[in-house]
Design an enzyme around this catalytic site. Sequence first.
Site, mmCIF file in Angstrom:
data_model
loop_
_atom_site.group_PDB
_atom_site.id
_atom_site.type_symbol
_atom_site.label_atom_id
_atom_site.label_comp_id
_atom_site.label_asym_id
_atom_site.label_seq_id
_atom_site.Cartn_x
_atom_site.Cartn_y
_atom_site.Cartn_z
ATOM 1 N N ASP A 36 62.165 41.336 45.452
ATOM 2 C CA ASP A 36 61.043 42.295 45.403
ATOM 3 C C ASP A 36 60.996 42.811 46.767
ATOM 4 O OD1 ASP A 36 58.934 40.973 47.349
ATOM 5 O OD2 ASP A 36 57.785 39.975 45.934
ATOM 6 N N ARG A 68 46.381 43.861 44.414
ATOM 7 C CA ARG A 68 47.210 44.266 45.838
ATOM 8 C C ARG A 68 47.584 45.498 46.102
ATOM 9 N NH1 ARG A 68 52.144 41.268 49.081
ATOM 10 N NH2 ARG A 68 53.608 41.377 46.523
#
Length: 525
Positions: free
Chosen positions: A441, A157
Site C-alpha cells: 500500500d 480510517r
Amino acid sequence: MEITGPILDRFDEILTPEALGFVAALQREFGARRLELLEARQTRQAELSNGGLLDFLPETKEVREAEWQVAAPAPGLEDRRVEITGPVDKKMTINALNSGAKVWLADFEDANSPLWENCVAGHLNLHDALDRTIDFETGGKAYALKPDDELATVVVRPRGWHLDEKHAQVDGQPVSGSLFDFGLYLFHCAQRQLDKGKGPYFYLPKIESYLEARLWNDVFTRAQELLGIPYGTIRATVLIETYPAAFEMEEILYELRDHSAGLNAGRWDYLFSVIKKFRTRGREFLLPERNAVTMTAPFMRAYTELLVRTCHKRGAHAIGGMAAFIPSRRDPEVNAVALEKVRADKTRESGDGFDGSWVAHPDLVPICREVFDGVLGSRPNQLDRLREDVSVTAADLLAVSETPGEITETGLRSNVDVALRYLAAWMGGLGAVAIHNLMEDAATAEISRSQIWQWIHNDITLADTGAQVTKELVEQIISEELAKIAGEPGYDEKLFDQATALFKEVALDDDFAEFLTLPAYARMP
C-alpha cells in the site's frame, strides 16, 4: 459547498445537501486549526533537520505522571484479537466483513487510491453493507453477507490531516480529506451502527502530535452535538505510525480519552517516518534495505514494547502490526515459509501483551486467531497485562543505528520495482496491490522511495556489487526494471509512464516530498 467531481449512479444518496452541509460546518470550524497544525509539522521538521532530536515532552510531564484511564471498550470493540484491513470496494467490503476477523478497518487512506469515484462509492458500500443490500455477483460468483452476529465490526480510517479532497470545496477552498471521509460516514452511518448495537468507530492515521489528537477530539465532540449523538459515542484508535507520535503516546491517549479505543503499531509508515524525519542527519539514522528491517530491531522492539505498556497502563487496547503476506495457491513452499513468519510475528505480539493484530488477507485470519486464542482463551483481551517490566527511554526509540542488515543491489532493485508497480496501480485507481505475494500500500511505497532518496544522499555503497548509489545508477535500474515489467501481461504504458515520472520526482529530486501521495493526487483527474 461546491462539488466538482462527477455525480455518478447513486452518488446523490451520499452527497445530499444535509450531509454536505454537515461536512461544510466541520470544515469551517476546524479547517484553520488543521492548517496551523500542518505548519507546526514543518517547524518541527526544520528543528530536526538542524540537529534537534525527539524526546518525551517536558510540558506534558504531568499528564504522563497523573492517574487517569480511557473510556471502557465500546460495544463491538471489546475483543479485537484479529483485525483485517482493506479498501472499501464492494468485493472487499463483503469479504472482510465475512472473514471471521473481529474488526474490519475500512480504509479510505493507505489502501485506497483517492479517485473521486473510489471515495464516494466507498461510502455507498458501507451504507449498503449496514443495510444488508450489498449482495452482488461477478465472474459467475455470488457475494453475500453472513448474519450480522458473524460480521466484523466496521472501523473506518479516513484520510490523514495532510490530504485534501479537491473535488469538494467550501468557500473556495478544498475540504480536508479527513473531515470529508469522517463527516460523510458519521452523517450516514452513525445511527445505522447504533441501531445494530455498536457505534461509529474510527482509525486515525498519520498523527504527529497530541495537539493533532486534540483537534480530532474536538471534531468528535462538535460532530456529536450537531447530530444529537451522546458524548463519547464515537471511538477512535490512533495509529502510532509517525516517529514523533511514539514520544507522545500517553498524551495522545489523554486527549482522546473519552473517545479512545487504543493505539495501533503502524509499523510500515513508522519506518517511513523515521527516514523522513531524520533524512538529513547522515548515517546515524540510516536503515538497511526494507526487507532486512524486522520487528526484532532494537528501536522497533522499544517502540512496540512502549506501546503495549502505555496502552495497558491507561486501560486502552494495544493492536499489533499488519501481516502483509498474500497466500498463493501455486507455490506451497513459498506459502509454508511465509506462514511460518506470520505465525512467529503474531506469537511475538501476543506474547508481548498485544490485544490483537492486523492481517491484509482473509486467508490469514485463521492463523492470527489461532495464535491469539492460545494466549487469550475465552478472555476478550489482555488489558490486565500491565507490562510494568517495560522501561523505554528516548535513546532506545532513537537507536536506529543499531539495526542489523545490509543495502544491496537486490534490495535497491526491489524498492524500484515495488514502487513503480504500486504507483502505476495507484494512478489507475487501486490502493492495495498484490506484488510478489505481499500486499503493498502507500506506506510500503513510501519506504521504497524514501530509502532510495536517503541512500543517494549518503553516498551508500552496495554490499553485493560495490557500486555507489547515485541518481544515474537508479535511473539505469529504473529502465531495466521497466523493461522487465513491459513484457508482462496487462502492462499499461500510460500508467507506467506516469508512475516513472512520479517516482523520479519523489526519489531523485534534491528536495524531499513530504508524502508521495501529494504530487500523485495532483496528477489525478
